[in-house]
Design a protein around this motif. Structure first.
Motif, short mmCIF file in Angstrom:
data_model
loop_
_atom_site.label_atom_id
_atom_site.label_comp_id
_atom_site.label_asym_id
_atom_site.label_seq_id
_atom_site.Cartn_x
_atom_site.Cartn_y
_atom_site.Cartn_z
N ALA A 552 -6.76 -7.12 -3.40
CA ALA A 552 -7.46 -7.25 -2.12
C ALA A 552 -7.01 -6.20 -1.12
O ALA A 552 -7.83 -5.60 -0.41
N ILE A 553 -5.70 -5.96 -1.06
CA ILE A 553 -5.15 -5.04 -0.04
C ILE A 553 -5.19 -3.60 -0.51
O ILE A 553 -5.35 -2.67 0.30
N ARG A 554 -5.04 -3.37 -1.81
CA ARG A 554 -5.02 -2.02 -2.40
C ARG A 554 -4.00 -1.11 -1.71
O ARG A 554 -4.39 -0.11 -1.06
N PRO A 555 -2.72 -1.43 -1.77
CA PRO A 555 -1.70 -0.58 -1.13
C PRO A 555 -1.75 0.84 -1.69
O PRO A 555 -2.03 1.05 -2.88
N ILE A 556 -1.44 1.83 -0.83
CA ILE A 556 -1.56 3.23 -1.25
C ILE A 556 -0.21 3.87 -1.54
O ILE A 556 -0.15 5.02 -1.99
N ASN A 557 0.91 3.14 -1.28
CA ASN A 557 2.22 3.69 -1.61
C ASN A 557 3.18 2.52 -1.90
O ASN A 557 2.84 1.35 -1.72
N LEU A 558 4.37 2.86 -2.38
CA LEU A 558 5.32 1.83 -2.78
C LEU A 558 5.78 0.97 -1.60
O LEU A 558 6.02 -0.22 -1.74
N LYS A 559 5.89 1.58 -0.42
CA LYS A 559 6.31 0.80 0.75
C LYS A 559 5.30 -0.30 1.05
O LYS A 559 5.66 -1.45 1.31
N ALA A 560 4.02 0.05 1.00
CA ALA A 560 2.97 -0.95 1.26
C ALA A 560 2.94 -2.00 0.14
O ALA A 560 2.73 -3.19 0.40
N LEU A 561 3.18 -1.56 -1.10
CA LEU A 561 3.21 -2.49 -2.22
C LEU A 561 4.35 -3.50 -2.06
O LEU A 561 4.22 -4.68 -2.40
N GLY A 562 5.46 -3.05 -1.49
CA GLY A 562 6.61 -3.92 -1.28
C GLY A 562 6.36 -5.00 -0.26
O GLY A 562 7.15 -5.96 -0.16
N ASN A 563 5.30 -4.89 0.54
CA ASN A 563 4.98 -5.91 1.52
C ASN A 563 4.12 -7.05 0.95
O ASN A 563 3.83 -8.02 1.63
N ILE A 564 3.71 -6.88 -0.32
CA ILE A 564 2.92 -7.92 -0.98
C ILE A 564 3.83 -9.10 -1.29
O ILE A 564 4.95 -8.94 -1.76
N SER A 565 3.35 -10.33 -1.07
CA SER A 565 4.14 -11.53 -1.34
C SER A 565 4.48 -11.63 -2.83
O SER A 565 3.59 -11.52 -3.68
N GLY A 566 5.76 -11.80 -3.12
CA GLY A 566 6.21 -11.90 -4.50
C GLY A 566 6.77 -10.61 -5.06
O GLY A 566 7.24 -10.58 -6.20
N VAL A 567 6.75 -9.52 -4.27
CA VAL A 567 7.28 -8.23 -4.72
C VAL A 567 8.61 -7.99 -4.01
O VAL A 567 8.66 -7.51 -2.88
N GLY A 568 9.70 -8.35 -4.68
CA GLY A 568 11.03 -8.09 -4.14
C GLY A 568 11.50 -6.69 -4.51
O GLY A 568 10.81 -5.94 -5.23
N ASP A 569 12.68 -6.31 -4.05
CA ASP A 569 13.18 -4.94 -4.27
C ASP A 569 13.31 -4.61 -5.75
O ASP A 569 12.95 -3.52 -6.19
#
Length: 587
Positions: A552-569
């Motif tokens: 739904a969000i289609r993050p464009i970089n790893l930082k944005a992907l890391g803000n997805i719920s369930g994506v820890g470091d």
């Protein structure tokens, strides 16, 4: 990362606590003793995993089943928690003990049988213990439906470490059981946190058995995703699995009589699958920590409402829409009453109470969820909007006269014949058996006709459920304790007439991808490949809800992907580039 919120975000990938998690974690971090009663899927494991990362030392997790411990170990390791199990199935016990003594473990899982041994106590004295977490804590209570005597031996171990906080966790405990847990584990009453029992994502459906095999074939055809079907016997599991397999779905059987290697492989393959159906006895399930089970079906009556709640609770642990469908027959209640008569006299009143509660659940024309939640001491709304009776309200018919006719026929034929023969007499069918015994000359012969004939089978079922009729050792129907009052007109019988369900030709779309999003399917395919390469189930990498948010969000970089719920470091580092590559390919 000193604060719980920072650990929650960076390790677990969640922006905020859910429900009572913050209250439970807060008590543990303050060093207090706590009982947390939280529904399945509410994040109980996080309530000890997070403190294990925040506190100095190792959290000892006491859990009843090896398979469950290994599932939890795999999930904890995937997010970067240093964890190990100490069980009879582990070949690296010496290494685990050395890591524990060196302070290199956040979590150490063990069974109560091992934990209560002198050797284990000596081991605990050699290192810093930060927390005792007692999972499936209802097993400590004789009032619980899964009582295990070894849990009763935990109190001396816990008391030997009085300054170490203790956290008991369960999803299935009525009020009596909760009080017993507090006493048995030495937890003050003010330390009990009850989150509620509602699982709003589960749709509860209950139907009388009318050709069980075909009913289950239809259910499996309609329901996509992984599922569990509970059968009553080992033979029934294998027969059902073979029948359902012939319809094209991947189906396995599971019961205690299978070769251990076959049983282990079936369980492993089911946990790793996204679409398999497991037909099993109740030996299967407690050790399964699979969040993406989309449906649970019962081919017969469970032992109690507690057992039903726990078994249906294996559906939808990820919070996604799921179905629980129970198929029951009057003979289930007859067998249950026979079993009750064989147990110790002091246990019989409680067992009868449990059976009465199950009868109310299957017989009600009202909200199923309300019956369930009231059993656990809650005061829910009159309707839930997500059970069969709320979605499609049934009609209620007064069938007292039909019931009296049926009972009269049972009496006049000598309380020796089954329901089929009684029905033939009431309908005036002059078959050989009726004529041979002279039952065509009885006053009850042919007294039911027309539309009333359709009520005979459900009335017979209802009379057995109400204990007005029982099955004799020879298979005939005989009066139960409630028969006389009904015959004398002192008691009425209302029958719930369930609306007919339409047979559907195939599955209702894709439960995981209702919007038919091609990016979501591509992300699932990538997850499948990564899971196979890492030899872990797909859900260990990411849940469907996380993939849906990515799509739904289609993050464009790893930082944005890391803000997805369930994506820890840890997961961002391990899997982020692969999923980002899939997302960017759709731009």
């Amino acid at each position: 990362m000193s604060s719980p919120e920072e650990i929650l975000q960076h390790i677990f990938g969640f922006p905020a606590f859910r429900g009572v998690q913050r209250d439970v974690v807060g008590r543990v971090l303050d060093g207090r003793r706590t009982l947390a009663v939280m529904p399945t899927g509410a994040g109980k494991s996080l309530c000890y995993q997070l403190p294990a990362l925040a506190l100095e030392g190792t959290c000892i997790v006491l859990s009843p089943l090896i398979a469950l411990m290994h599932d939890q170990l795999r999930a904890a390791t995937a997010i970067g928690i240093k964890a190990a199990t100490l069980t009879s199935a582990d070949s690296n016990q010496a290494e685990t003990i050395a890591r524990f003594r060196a302070g290199d473990l956040d979590l150490l899982y063990a069974a109560p049988e091992r934990a209560t041994s002198e050797g284990f106590r000596n081991l605990l004295r050699d290192a810093k213990v930060s927390l005792f977490a007692i999972d499936e804590a209802h097993c400590v209570s004789e009032w619980g439906h899964d009582f295990r005597p070894d849990y009763r031996l935990l109190r001396p171990l816990l008391d030997e470490f009085p300054d170490v906080p203790r956290l008991a966790l369960t999803a299935t405990a009525d009020e009596h059981t909760r009080e017993d847990i507090l006493v048995q584990l030495g937890i003050p009453h003010e330390g009990m946190i009850v989150a509620g029992f509602d699982r709003p994502n589960i749709r509860y459906l209950i139907s009388p058995r009318q050709g069980t095999t075909q009913q289950l074939v239809d259910l499996v055809a309609e329901q996509p995703g992984a599922g569990i079907i509970y059968a009553q016997t080992r033979a029934a599991t294998e027969k059902l699995a073979a029948t359902l397999s012939a319809k094209g779905r991947e189906v396995r059987a599971y019961h205690a009589g299978l070769d251990p290697a076959v049983r282990a492989k079936n369980q492993h393959d089911f946990v790793a699958s996204e679409d398999m159906v497991m037909v099993a006895t109740i030996a299967f399930g407690m050790g399964i920590d699979k969040p993406d089970v989309r449906f649970v079906a019962h081919a017969g009556l469970p032992k109690s409402i507690e057992a039903y709640y726990q078994e249906t609770g294996r559906a939808g642990r990820d919070g996604e829409p799921s179905v629980a469908h129970l198929f029951w027959g009057a003979e289930d209640f007859a067998r249950a009453r026979q079993r009750i008569a064989e147990v110790e006299p002091q246990r019989q009143p409680g067992e009868r109470q449990r059976l009465t509660a199950l009868g109310a659940l299957v017989e009600t024309g009202g909200c199923r969820r309300r019956i369930l939640l009231k059993h656990f001491g809650e005061d829910p709304p009159e309707t839930c909007g997500n059970c069969d009776n709320c979605l499609n309200p049934p009609a209620t018919v007064d069938v007292t006269e039909t019931a009296r006719k049926f009972l009269s026929a049972v009496y006049r034929t000598g309380q020796s014949f089954g329901a089929g023969h009684i029905e033939a007499v009431l309908l005036g069918q002059s078959n050989e058996k009726v004529l041979q015994r002279g039952h065509d000359r009885l006053s009850v012969f042919g007294i039911i006709e027309g539309e009333e004939a359709l009520l005979i089978k459900p009335v017979a079922r209802a009379l057995q459920l109400r204990d007005a009729l029982r099955t004799s050792e020879h298979g005939g129907l005989e009066f139960g304790p409630e028969a006389r009052a009904m015959l004398k007109g002192e008691q009425t019988l209302d029958l719930v007439i369930q609306p007919k369900r339409e047979r559907r030709g195939g599955r209702r779309g894709n439960a995981a991808n209702p919007m038919d999003d091609p990016l979501f399917e591509a992300l699932r395919a990538r997850r499948r490949d990564l899971a196979k390469a890492s030899d872990v189930p797909p859900y260990v990498i990411f849940h469907d809800s996380t993939l849906r948010e990515m799509a739904a969000i289609r993050p464009i970089n790893l930082k944005a992907l890391g803000n997805i719920s369930g994506v820890g470091d840890r997961k961002l580092e391990a899997y982020g580039p692969a999923f980002l590559e899939t997302i960017l390919a759709f731009e």
